[in-house]
Scaffold this motif. Sequence first.
Motif, PDB file in Angstrom:
ATOM      1  N   UNK A  39       0.852  -1.190   0.000  1.00 43.62           N
ATOM      2  CA  UNK A  39       0.000   0.000   0.000  1.00 43.62           C
ATOM      3  C   UNK A  39       0.890   1.243   0.000  1.00 43.62           C
ATOM      4  N   UNK A  40       0.532   2.220  -0.809  1.00 48.06           N
ATOM      5  CA  UNK A  40       1.282   3.470  -0.915  1.00 48.06           C
ATOM      6  C   UNK A  40       0.390   4.618  -0.450  1.00 48.06           C
ATOM      7  N   UNK A  41       0.799   5.305   0.609  1.00 50.67           N
ATOM      8  CA  UNK A  41       0.047   6.473   1.068  1.00 50.67           C
ATOM      9  C   UNK A  41       0.222   7.620   0.076  1.00 50.67           C
ATOM     10  N   UNK A  42      -0.869   8.322  -0.196  1.00 57.10           N
ATOM     11  CA  UNK A  42      -0.845   9.484  -1.083  1.00 57.10           C
ATOM     12  C   UNK A  42      -1.428  10.661  -0.321  1.00 57.10           C
ATOM     13  N   UNK A  43      -0.647  11.719  -0.092  1.00 57.11           N
ATOM     14  CA  UNK A  43      -1.165  12.880   0.640  1.00 57.11           C
ATOM     15  C   UNK A  43      -2.448  13.412  -0.002  1.00 57.11           C
ATOM     16  N   UNK A  44      -3.475  13.616   0.840  1.00 57.52           N
ATOM     17  CA  UNK A  44      -4.744  14.143   0.354  1.00 57.52           C
ATOM     18  C   UNK A  44      -5.670  13.111  -0.255  1.00 57.52           C
ATOM     19  N   UNK A  45      -5.265  11.849  -0.244  1.00 62.06           N
ATOM     20  CA  UNK A  45      -6.090  10.793  -0.841  1.00 62.06           C
ATOM     21  C   UNK A  45      -6.482   9.776   0.221  1.00 62.06           C
TER      22      UNK A  45
END
Length: 314
Positions: A39-45
């Motif tokens: 899993x890749x965290x995406x700022x604002x998502x």
Amino acid sequence: MRVIEAARVHAALPYAGLIERLRAAFRRGGEVPLRSHFHIDVPGSEAGGTLLVMPAWQPGRHIGIKAVSVYPENPQAGLPSVIGTYVLFDARTGAPKAVIDGVALTLRRTACASALAASHLARADAQTLLMVGAGSLAPHLIRAHCAVRAYRRIEIWNRNRARAEAMAEKLTDLDAAIAVVEDLETATRAADTISCATLSRAPLVHGDWLKSGTHVDLVGGFTPQMREADDAAIARAAVFVDTRAGAMREAGDLVQPLHSGLLKPDDIRGDLFDLCRNQAAGRRGDREITLFKSVGTALEDLAAAEMVVEGRAA
């Protein structure tokens, strides 16, 4: 080392030819470790992204590895939700032979794997195909399914009707009536084959809607949280998978029923290895409901990549 772009990948992988290439690959087998899933965290998502790394090899032939990113919110920015690259190596020397567009490769092999399963599981006289979803994979699924069954009517359902209509306009060359539908329940009740390619987390296909003899093809869900069919569909169907290890670990359509006890591992009647090697019976009668759950396997990518490289060499 060659770089092979998307247009050349599509041209090198005709649906009927790739279906038979995949059939041969599942008969032959190979080394296919479980894919790595991050899993890749995406700022604002809220959704973030997913990185998949998928290796496979056959000693003395080729090694292949695909790196794919899945970002569900990408279409809002005009980008595909799935992006990837495939690298093919010589298994005898380890030398790289080609870098191949991973999106085109994935679209073709995924669609053809579903059609391969349908060649064993869909009724021979199936006439109506319902496509649930209108993303980039959907037209390839339709065309691949039409390579193994002579559908007379193709119906398309999508939450965004405009996307379904735009896709329907690109399928007018098919020898079938094409219709966009609004009522998913009515369409499900009439369909002989249902193919789903969505990122839904709530079931769209309900078992109580399925008529006898329907074949259900579930493609979109690739995490334990995703569902395209409900428990009633799983309970009513003879269940098949592309690979047992992958589907039982990653697919919410199976993971959740397995966790609740509704489905037991032994209830899965076979995978594509079993079907292609005639080690498991496919459809057992015209009234049987069959269900195929695909999460993808690197063996499919390897077979498709070899076919692409052979085509380019010719």
